[in-house]
Motif scaffolding. Structure first.
Motif, PDB file in Angstrom:
ATOM      1  N   ASN A  49       0.826  -1.209   0.000  1.00  0.00           N
ATOM      2  CA  ASN A  49       0.000   0.000   0.000  1.00  0.00           C
ATOM      3  C   ASN A  49       0.862   1.261   0.000  1.00  0.00           C
ATOM      4  O   ASN A  49       0.500   2.265  -0.614  1.00  0.00           O
ATOM      5  N   TRP A  50       1.988   1.212   0.669  1.00  0.00           N
ATOM      6  CA  TRP A  50       2.886   2.372   0.698  1.00  0.00           C
ATOM      7  C   TRP A  50       3.483   2.622  -0.692  1.00  0.00           C
ATOM      8  O   TRP A  50       3.475   3.744  -1.190  1.00  0.00           O
ATOM      9  N   SER A  53       0.770   3.687  -3.205  1.00  0.00           N
ATOM     10  CA  SER A  53       0.219   5.041  -3.094  1.00  0.00           C
ATOM     11  C   SER A  53       0.795   5.966  -4.162  1.00  0.00           C
ATOM     12  O   SER A  53       0.146   6.945  -4.541  1.00  0.00           O
ATOM     13  N   HIS A  58      -4.247   0.232  -4.150  1.00  0.00           N
ATOM     14  CA  HIS A  58      -4.520  -0.040  -2.744  1.00  0.00           C
ATOM     15  C   HIS A  58      -5.039  -1.462  -2.577  1.00  0.00           C
ATOM     16  O   HIS A  58      -5.942  -1.885  -3.284  1.00  0.00           O
TER      17      HIS A  58
END
Length: 89
Positions: A49-50, A53, A58
């Motif tokens: 998810n990091w 981004s 996601h």
């Protein structure tokens, strides 16, 4: 019901029976393995998810994705990403 579906259910029952048997033989060791897998899976999902981004990607953060990522490792993360892109888009 198809023959393949029956064999799939038989395999699931055998695996679940094995896991239950292992849990009653060594409950502390199995609980530690599950807890460790959940933590590793959370870290994997967090990392995806990091990084995602930056490209607006996601993965949902829930117990199922954490366990999948924890137990299967990198192939599990790849499977989750593929499912997210292919099935849920």
């Amino acid at each position: 019901m198809h023959i393949q579906a029956i064999w799939l259910w038989v395999a699931v029952v055998v695996v679940v029976a094995f896991l239950i048997g292992q849990f009653f033989r060594k409950p502390g060791q199995v609980a530690w393995l599950i807890l460790r897998s959940i933590v590793i899976g959370c870290l994997f999902v967090f990392a995806v998810n990091w990084i995602g981004s930056y490209i607006h990607f996601h993965l949902p953060f829930n117990p199922l994705t954490a366990l999948t990522a924890g137990f299967l490792g990198i192939p599990g993360i790849v499977a989750l990403i593929a499912m997210q892109l292919w099935v849920f888009t």
